[in-house]
Design a protein around this motif. Structure first.
Motif, PDB file in Angstrom:
ATOM      1  N   GLY A   3       6.130  -7.867  -1.718  1.00 42.58           N
ATOM      2  CA  GLY A   3       7.548  -7.575  -1.828  1.00 42.58           C
ATOM      3  C   GLY A   3       7.893  -6.296  -1.079  1.00 42.58           C
ATOM      4  O   GLY A   3       8.918  -6.203  -0.405  1.00 42.58           O
ATOM      5  N   ALA A   6       8.228  -7.028   2.606  1.00 44.79           N
ATOM      6  CA  ALA A   6       9.499  -7.677   2.905  1.00 44.79           C
ATOM      7  C   ALA A   6      10.604  -6.623   2.935  1.00 44.79           C
ATOM      8  O   ALA A   6      11.435  -6.592   3.849  1.00 44.79           O
ATOM      9  N   PHE A 157      13.020 -11.739   7.145  1.00 46.81           N
ATOM     10  CA  PHE A 157      13.431 -10.478   6.502  1.00 46.81           C
ATOM     11  C   PHE A 157      13.932  -9.469   7.535  1.00 46.81           C
ATOM     12  O   PHE A 157      14.874  -8.714   7.273  1.00 46.81           O
ATOM     13  N   PHE A 307      13.620 -11.128  -3.855  1.00 41.32           N
ATOM     14  CA  PHE A 307      12.347 -11.167  -3.127  1.00 41.32           C
ATOM     15  C   PHE A 307      11.448  -9.987  -3.500  1.00 41.32           C
ATOM     16  O   PHE A 307      10.505  -9.666  -2.791  1.00 41.32           O
TER      17      PHE A 307
END
Lengths: 311, 476, 267
Positions: A3, A6, A157, A307
């Motif tokens: 995460g 991202a 992303f 996300f």
């Protein structure tokens, strides 16, 4: 993918877009100041960059060289070109394993040379050069992204960061100037004062494109339509929203998870596909933009949670 | 250092005749234009800066990223020389691992009186919480970097065993990459053993140490303290080349009895963690509660046998400088053989007679802090001023047990390229060994550090040292 | 003696906790002086993540908080059959060497205050057990039992300075002093059935010293005696930190309030 990674990609590209947008705003302000002495363009540039309060608190009266320095290289201004670029590079270090060597080198090169170039205040005669250099660096980073990165979640992303920042920026440019586009100020269909429309279009590098499409006739509705609804204009709200939608759909395809952010972007997209500029003017341009900015703000926060950028 | 002292030069020996391993390189060098080479060396620096191979220097306020200077003249080791080193390191790594197992179990070596009990009992690197732990695969030291120095044709000494989190392997790999790009023709005429397989070998070696009941998709990850760590580049480099995630403490949580990382799709368990975080900072729940870098509860999960930590916590007891002087006994105790690689003679200042000797000969000796690293807190007697000597004397007398002393070794030299041509500079060598249940694997190469200042014996990058590519030649 | 034990710890947090872990050392083991008939740990507001045996052979349970928990309750219940062994625990088992118990810790430094308590003891006693009982008596003389003057972070030295403390401080002072006289010594946390009541103020703590030829022997300094069949041993360590019933860590701002409820009754 982590995460955190991202989030790093998202913010890396958001910061890059921001530094480029700030550079474009400086360019616009500088150009207007040269061609229209006496105009108060710098104040509205500061406002568009959401830096007016910070500037006033630190420097007081609006004065060209100080504004330029503040927007270009002041470390105390988190959205100055240099600050944004440093943040982008910091994030690039965090996501070093997710980006290709080409992308990393492009960002790192740009950072090293900008840091050198912006080590001291930039004299006005060098400003065009420096701004051109920033544009080139941004283009190079974008190019390496397109040319070297896998089209998977990582790429998505990066793109989400770019287009969310871009949509935000264009909406803010319009909102700071919305009053000059209002029918009450100007008859619908009549020509706008050159300075005003030039500023708006310059801030999105859209002067030539607009003129080509509209044969040089600048009307409030024409400009609003161009910046809000034109799917061909790469800095229009519609274009950015379409891109965000497509990247979020790709993530859905890859992860097969449907999140709150998916609902929000579908809603935004529906509005921009169905509404017309006439309806926007009827509803009120400022109200429309305020709501749009609130929606993109929510979207950003949702992407962050959905996300798992942070816990 | 007495001026005019003759050092063993690895290229030109002591008689100024090119040694065999350097024959091919020397004749290539002869045919090159030195000015052109200097220009190429500059380009190499630009290359490093672009790729971002930098390190942060500890103890400097404006922790700017700095480049470690790279010298383009390779350090060349013949296959025969390497075979000896490889055998010696293999023996040493096994002995260190056996020592760790013993120290954290029955402590036979203490019972036998071969290593004094006090040395362990009073040592902060000894981690009682590791007592009775069975590390997966029986491995404590998955990665070891052995610091070697050379003083003559066949005189090699071990200077230090790095069994905690040895760094520098990314320089071994990047230096080779750079040389391959700069001088491809050299590699087609000289058969140099490749090092590029290190990341793959490391991954395989770690994966061979899975905990007994791994998660459905066995996963390796690297734990870094973060981007402000001096070796962050290396952590990212290894993660990238191993194809594993680079995680920080804030990415990790205890989930379902395992350590799991936060991904864009939720938490995913990790089975083997290659941590580049020191013991003390590893787990704020179990060790230093002030650590923000660590993973709370990772030690609990480790004790429950649900994760492998590489290197295992508590390995510092084996590379402690006070333990170092016992390495020949340790090797002999666990392998039944004499140590193949020699130790540098060492005076333990904790012993009154040794302390007296060291104080009498301070100007000739190198004195090191028992727990120090990176060349900090170290005295190089021959290079020290009278004032520095006196200051150090006071420190030694105040806390003798904190120091060891060694003779100033006549470190070998390898030439570097200067504006005036080739010039000899002192070097050391850190090869990297991987240890798994499948055995010790030594990568043919290593990190050669070089003291760039003429006459200097301090090779640490934080003290102005540089690096060289290290070539191990194929068999003829 | 058959002892029925109940031990509930309840934490209330001012703000929801994002993430938190607690290490529990709350599981007694069967040994010569005690047989565990049954023992359960129940968690509300959290879950058990893993269990293991630590280097002191304590059974440890790691628990995590439920997301955004505002309360967590740990409830232990069990039945233990005890016999009076006059404080004798027996030989050191496992691979921990005895010398480890001579290492001083932050909480058990042999400061001048601690050493003063050992003066003349060696000379006055040729029997180790008598010597250590004498030490125990000196400690309770010097540091009277008083709740609320010290906490879990109070060192032996500070407690002596204050002149007051609880069982935990007495144990720390005893351990520090015993180690200063070269006895291996350790901290014990557990339960004590007070004769006059069922509700106890808290869990109890005492110390053990290792005596050549006999092994580990318990000393309850606060009660001036060696543990008998009213005592249940739960965990041991070099000091409170290693034997604490609960040690934890949480992410989230705000304060916490803890209520502890301990009952020990003869069945």
């Amino acid at each position: 993918m982590l995460g955190k990674t991202a989030g790093g990609l998202f913010w890396m590209f958001r910061s890059l877009e921001r530094s480029e947008n700030t550079a474009r705003l400086i360019e616009t302000g500088f150009r207007i100041a040269l061609t229209r002495p006496g105009s108060e363009e710098w104040a509205s540039v500061l406002k568009t960059a959401a830096a007016d309060q910070a500037y006033t608190a630190n420097h007081g009266a609006v004065e060209q060289s100080r504004v330029i320095n503040f927007l270009l290289r002041d470390p105390g201004n988190p959205s100055s070109v240099m600050s944004s670029f440093s943040q982008a590079r910091q994030n690039a270090r965090i996501v070093r394993t997710a980006i290709t060597r080409e992308v990393w080198e492009a960002v790192n090169d740009a950072y090293v040379s900008l840091k050198d170039r912006l080590a001291r205040p930039v004299p006005e005669r060098d400003l065009p050069d420096v701004l051109a250099q920033i544009r080139q660096h941004s283009a190079l980073v974008r190019g390496t992204l397109h040319g070297s990165m896998l089209r998977n979640d990582m790429f998505d992303f990066c793109r989400l960061g770019t287009f969310l920042e871009r949509a935000d920026n264009t909406a803010r440019i319009l909102d700071v100037k919305y009053y000059v586009l209002l029918p009450s100020v100007m008859q619908v269909g009549s020509s706008l004062d050159n300075v005003q429309w030039e500023t708006i279009l310059r801030s999105v590098s859209g002067v030539r494109a607009y003129n080509r499409l509209n044969h040089g006739k600048a009307t409030p509705m024409g400009i609003a339509d161009f910046l809000i609804f034109d799917p061909r204009m790469p800095r229009s709200l519609r274009y950015s929203v379409t891109k965000i939608l497509s990247n979020l759909r790709m993530l859905h395809a890859e992860y097969s998870d449907w999140h709150a952010c998916h609902d929000t972007i579908e809603r935004l997209d529906r509005r921009l596909t169905r509404q017309t500029v006439e309806e926007v003017f009827e509803e009120g341009l400022h109200e429309f933009l305020t709501e749009f900015l609130a929606e993109t703000g929510r979207l950003g926060a949702e992407i962050e949670t959905d996300f798992k950028f942070t816990e | 250092m007495t001026s005019g002292q003759k050092f063993f030069d690895e290229m030109r020996g002591i008689n100024d005749v090119t040694r065999a391993p350097y024959d091919a390189y020397a004749s290539w060098f002869q045919s090159e234009d030195p000015k052109g080479l200097i220009k190429e060396a500059k380009e190499a620096e630009a290359f490093f800066r672009r790729t971002g191979i930098t390190f942060n220097v500890y103890g400097q306020a404006d922790a700017e990223e700095r480049l470690i200077p790279f010298d383009i003249v390779p350090r060349i080791i013949s296959s025969k020389e390497w075979a000896l080193l490889a055998k010696g390191i293999d023996q040493r790594v096994r002995a260190i691992n056996a020592f760790l197992y013993d120290i954290y179990h029955r402590q036979e070596i203490l019972r036998a009186g071969r290593v004094p009990k006090e040395l362990i009992a009073r040592n902060e690197a000894f981690l009682p919480m590791m007592m009775g732990v069975e590390p997966p695969g029986g491995i404590y030291t998955h990665i070891v970097g052995t610091d070697l120095v050379r003083t003559g044709e066949s005189e090699f000494f071990v200077l230090e065993d790095n069994a905690r989190t040895p760094s520098g392997v990314s320089y071994m790999l990047e230096n080779r990459e750079t040389m391959l790009q700069m001088f491809p023709e050299l590699f087609s005429s000289i058969k140099v053993r490749p090092v590029a397989g290190y990341p793959t070998a490391l991954h395989a070696s770690l994966a061979a140490c899975m905990p007994p009941d791994p998660s459905p998709e066995p996963t390796v990850a690297i734990l870094t303290p973060g981007i402000h760590n001096s070796a962050y580049f290396e952590h990212a480099f290894l993660a990238d080349n191993m194809g594993v995630e680079l995680v920080e403490g804030s990415d990790l949580r205890v989930r379902d009895g395992r350590i799991a990382m936060r991904t864009t799709r939720g938490y995913k368990p990790i089975d083997v963690i290659y941590r580049r975080v020191d013991d003390d900072f590893l787990d704020p729940l179990n060790f230093n509660p002030g650590s923000l870098l660590g993973v709370p509860g990772i030690f609990d999960v480790y004790r429950a046998g649900r994760i492998t930590i590489a290197n295992a916590p508590g390995t510092g007891i084996s590379d402690d400088k006070a333990i170092y002087s016992y390495m020949p006994d340790i090797v002999e105790f666990y392998t039944g053989e004499n140590a193949i690689l020699k130790n540098v003679p060492t005076w333990r200042c904790s012993e009154p007679e040794s302390l007296a000797y060291v104080l009498d000969h301070l100007a000739e000796l190198v004195v090191k802090e028992v727990h120090g690293s990176g060349g900090y807190g170290m005295l190089v007697g021959p290079a020290a001023s009278r004032k520095e000597l006196e200051q150090f004397r006071a420190k030694l007398q105040a806390k003798p047990g904190g120091y060891i002393a060694q003779p100033t070794l006549a470190l070998s030299t390898v030439p570097i390229l200067t504006k005036a041509g080739l010039a000899p500079r002192h070097v050391d060598l850190r090869p990297f060994a991987l240890f798994s249940p499948n055995g010790v694997q030594l990568i043919p190469g290593g990190l050669t550090r070089v003291a760039l200042k003429k006459g200097s014996l301090v090779v640490n990058s934080s003290q102005g040292g540089g690096t060289k590519d290290t070539w191990v030649l194929e068999d003829d | 003696m058959l002892l029925n034990i109940g031990h509930t710890s309840k934490y209330r947090f001012e703000h929801p906790v994002h993430y938190g872990l607690q290490q529990l050392r709350k599981t007694p083991k069967s040994r010569s002086s005690q047989a565990i008939r049954n023992w359960t740990i129940e968690i509300e507001g959290g879950r058990i993540e893993t269990e293991f045996t630590d280097h002191h052979a304590n059974d440890v349970t790691l628990i995590s908080f439920d997301p955004s928990a505002t309360e967590i309750t740990i409830q232990c219940r069990g039945l233990v059959e005890t016999t009076d062994e006059h404080g004798v625990v027996g030989k050191q088992r496992g691979c921990i060497p005895l010398w480890l118990f001579q290492r001083s810790t932050e909480l058990t430094r042999a400061t001048p205050n601690v050493r003063r308590l050992t003066k003349g003891l060696r000379e006055a006693h040729d029997n180790d057990i008598a010597l250590l009982h004498a030490l125990s008596a000196r400690i309770i003389d010097a540091v009277r039992y008083e709740i609320g003057q010290t906490d879990t972070a109070t060192s032996a030295d500070t407690a002596i300075e204050r002149g007051s403390g609880v069982c935990q401080d007495h144990a720390h002072i005893f351990i520090a002093a015993a180690r200063a006289m070269d006895f291996p010594a350790r901290y014990v946390s557990g339960y004590l059935m007070m004769d006059d009541r069922t509700e106890q103020d808290a869990t109890h703590a005492w110390a053990e010293a290792h005596i050549d030829g006999i092994g580990w022997v318990g000393f309850d300094i606060s009660n001036a005696m060696s543990p008998d069949d009213r005592y249940v041993r739960v965990a041991t360590g070099l000091d409170y930190g290693e034997a604490a019933p609960i040690s934890g860590l949480r992410f989230g701002a705000g304060s916490e309030a803890l209520t502890v409820d301990v009952t020990v009754a003869q069945q």
